[in-house]
Scaffold this active site. Structure first.
Site, PDB file in Angstrom:
ATOM      1  N   TYR A  18       0.822  -1.222   0.000  1.00  0.00           N
ATOM      2  CA  TYR A  18       0.000   0.000   0.000  1.00  0.00           C
ATOM      3  C   TYR A  18       0.852   1.267   0.000  1.00  0.00           C
ATOM      4  CZ  TYR A  18      -2.828  -3.789   1.891  1.00  0.00           C
ATOM      5  OH  TYR A  18      -3.414  -4.999   2.102  1.00  0.00           O
ATOM      6  N   TYR A 138     -12.108  -7.035   6.565  1.00  0.00           N
ATOM      7  CA  TYR A 138     -10.949  -7.157   5.669  1.00  0.00           C
ATOM      8  C   TYR A 138     -10.737  -8.644   5.390  1.00  0.00           C
ATOM      9  CZ  TYR A 138      -6.397  -7.239   3.588  1.00  0.00           C
ATOM     10  OH  TYR A 138      -5.372  -7.473   2.700  1.00  0.00           O
ATOM     11  N   ASP A 257     -13.654 -16.307   8.461  1.00  0.00           N
ATOM     12  CA  ASP A 257     -12.293 -15.935   8.066  1.00  0.00           C
ATOM     13  C   ASP A 257     -11.484 -15.740   9.345  1.00  0.00           C
ATOM     14  OD1 ASP A 257      -9.943 -14.816   7.280  1.00  0.00           O
ATOM     15  OD2 ASP A 257     -10.819 -13.338   5.918  1.00  0.00           O
ATOM     16  N   LYS A 286      -1.851 -16.478   8.161  1.00  0.00           N
ATOM     17  CA  LYS A 286      -1.014 -15.689   9.068  1.00  0.00           C
ATOM     18  C   LYS A 286      -0.192 -16.542  10.061  1.00  0.00           C
ATOM     19  CE  LYS A 286      -2.675 -11.096   8.380  1.00  0.00           C
ATOM     20  NZ  LYS A 286      -3.944 -10.814   7.695  1.00  0.00           N
TER      21      LYS A 286
HETATM   22  C1  LIG Z   1      -4.432 -10.800   6.353  1.00  0.00           C
HETATM   23  C2  LIG Z   1      -5.814 -11.269   6.144  1.00  0.00           C
HETATM   24  C3  LIG Z   1      -6.221 -11.831   4.908  1.00  0.00           C
HETATM   25  C4  LIG Z   1      -5.299 -11.898   3.717  1.00  0.00           C
HETATM   26  O1  LIG Z   1      -4.203 -12.721   3.934  1.00  0.00           O
HETATM   27  P1  LIG Z   1      -2.882 -12.561   3.000  1.00  0.00           P
HETATM   28  O2  LIG Z   1      -2.000 -13.677   3.434  1.00  0.00           O
HETATM   29  O3  LIG Z   1      -2.330 -11.201   3.290  1.00  0.00           O
HETATM   30  O4  LIG Z   1      -3.333 -12.691   1.592  1.00  0.00           O
HETATM   31  C5  LIG Z   1      -7.518 -12.280   4.804  1.00  0.00           C
HETATM   32  N1  LIG Z   1      -8.377 -12.202   5.837  1.00  0.00           N
HETATM   33  C6  LIG Z   1      -8.031 -11.697   7.033  1.00  0.00           C
HETATM   34  C7  LIG Z   1      -9.001 -11.680   8.151  1.00  0.00           C
HETATM   35  C8  LIG Z   1      -6.739 -11.195   7.216  1.00  0.00           C
HETATM   36  O5  LIG Z   1      -6.399 -10.650   8.402  1.00  0.00           O
END
Ligand SMILES: *Cc1c(COP(=O)(O)O)cnc(C)c1O
Length: 433
Positions: A18, A138, A257, A286
């Site tokens: 970004y 997000y 997610d 992550k």
């Molecule tokens: C970081 C994140 C993503 C994206 O993961 P990347 O490995 O950066 O592509 C998707 N959903 C959530 C909740 C996140 O925190």
């Protein structure tokens, strides 16, 4: 290369997240990461308050994780996953299935891809193509994932006409977690009875929206309890429970997610555990590899898998053995460690250490949940200015928007944690009302 050369060549050739091609504030060259500390090329040591974006939960250069990668490297770095399989992937999948109760595991190469796969699963499973989510979320930077990010924060206006049009509920009301500081000391805390803070009107809003769109919806997708990069907000598990009920009532899938919330960060193993629910599809990423290598996973129930048939996705580096081996080692380590106590101790340290920041005139809210500490500011922060202040205190943080926040490795000791909260409090004190 010396630090100056690194910085010059970086500015000439690299993109950063970004950021414009030639950012005014140059990136800081790092030469070593060990335990909870980063060493910069100029010799400075910083306590890492970011876990490299939620990932390095055991700290850096961990002997067990190093050994997992180097042992696997002796056997094989990578083989294709089409028609072949291997022990690291099999072991990881078995462990993830045991941890989540979701039996079928798709190993993806990043969180965004895991979300794309989850969306494909939901579409293939139901034959419907729209999703319902909440504002303020997000879910990643690829196009499918971007379409369910917050429409404003997620910069939908830059990609008008390209993004799928989904259904957005209002942002869930905040209030969950600890709100240290005046007036009246502690606010609500994890474990408070639901009735004290649940907004009934919001539950009705969710129910109305789901009922109105049920016929066209494949799934509901949300970050459980903590909205991460979309604003670091915590919402009451009752809303998540309601979404589970609504999905069941209307025959929709629930996608959790858990890419940021998974593996203990919020004080429970998964965000869904706060609500006592199980999703149909779950995204992990992550912290999955303890911050070592890029790998993510999309899990689903056997029932969803059967309804899908042939899932149309297959990345080149699917199931990478090095990443799978270190992920399995990281999860084994997590299960052996007293992570619940560590996260609870960090939570208490953040509540205590950030209470003073709530008094600063430029601060609008301070909130803590698990090993996540957030100072929300009244005006957008000047990232590099705030970063300079926290670096003077020997700390690494990456503030953005209205947020100065930390999610340190679970191995962070009391003195290092105090250093992080002191740096945050000092930086917050410089902000104007
Ligand atoms: C970081 C994140 C993503 C994206 O993961 P990347 O490995 O950066 O592509 C998707 N959903 C959530 C909740 C996140 O925190």
């Amino acid at each position: 290369m010396d630090a100056e050369t690194l910085r010059d060549l970086d500015r000439r050739h690299l993109w950063h997240p970004y950021a414009p091609a030639s950012a005014e504030a140059p990136a800081h060259p790092v030469v070593r990461a060990d335990g909870v500390r980063l060493t910069l090329a100029d010799g400075r040591e910083l306590v890492d308050g970011m876990s490299s974006w939620w990932a390095a939960i055991h700290g850096y250069n961990h002997p067990r994780l190093n050994a997992a990668v180097s042992d696997q490297l002796d056997d094989m770095a990578h083989v294709m996953f089409g028609g072949l399989t291997h022990e690291p992937a099999v072991r990881l999948a078995r462990r993830l299935a045991e941890m989540t109760g979701l039996d079928r595991v798709f190993l993806a190469d990043s969180g965004s891809v895991a979300v794309e796969v989850a969306i494909k699963m939901a579409i293939q499973c139901t034959g419907r193509s729209r999703l319902l989510t909440v504002k303020g979320g997000y879910h990643g930077d690829t196009f499918g994932a971007m379409a369910v990010c917050d429409p404003v924060n997620g910069m939908h206006h830059l990609f008008t006409g390209v993004l799928a049009q989904h259904v957005f509920a209002d942002r869930p009301p905040g209030g969950y977690g600890f709100h240290p500081g005046p007036p009246g000391g502690y606010g609500s805390r994890p474990g408070d009875s639901a009735a004290s803070v649940v907004d009934e009107a919001y539950l009705d809003h969710l129910a109305g929206l789901v009922a109105r769109h049920a016929g066209e919806l494949a799934a509901i997708i949300v970050e459980p309890v903590v909205q991460g990069a979309g604003g670091m907000r915590f919402y009451h598990p009752a809303y998540l429970r309601r979404l589970r009920e609504l999905a069941d009532e209307h025959g929709l899938l629930l996608i959790a997610d858990e890419i940021a919330t998974g593996f203990g960060r919020t004080g429970e193993m998964f965000g869904c555990d706060h609500a006592g629910i199980r999703p149909d599809i779950m995204c992990l990423g992550k912290a999955l590899t303890g911050g070592y290598l890029t790998m993510a996973a999309t899990l689903c129930t056997s029932e969803v898998a059967e309804r899908i048939g042939v899932l149309m996705h297959g990345p080149t580096f699917m199931g990478n053995p090095l990443a799978a081996a270190v992920a399995e080692a990281s999860l084994a380590l997590l299960e052996e460690r007293p992570w619940r106590d560590e996260v609870r101790r960090i939570e208490a340290g953040l509540v205590e250490g950030l209470a003073g920041a709530a008094r600063a005139p430029g601060v609008s809210d301070v909130r803590v949940l698990g090993a996540i500490g957030v100072i929300e500011t009244k005006h957008p922060v000047d990232t590099s200015k705030i970063q300079d202040i926290v670096m003077e205190h020997g700390v690494w943080l990456r503030p953005f928007g209205h947020l100065l926040y930390t999610m340190p490795p679970y191995t962070t000791g009391p003195d290092d944690l105090a250093r992080i909260t002191e740096a945050m409090t000092a930086a917050a004190a410089t902000l104007s009302a």
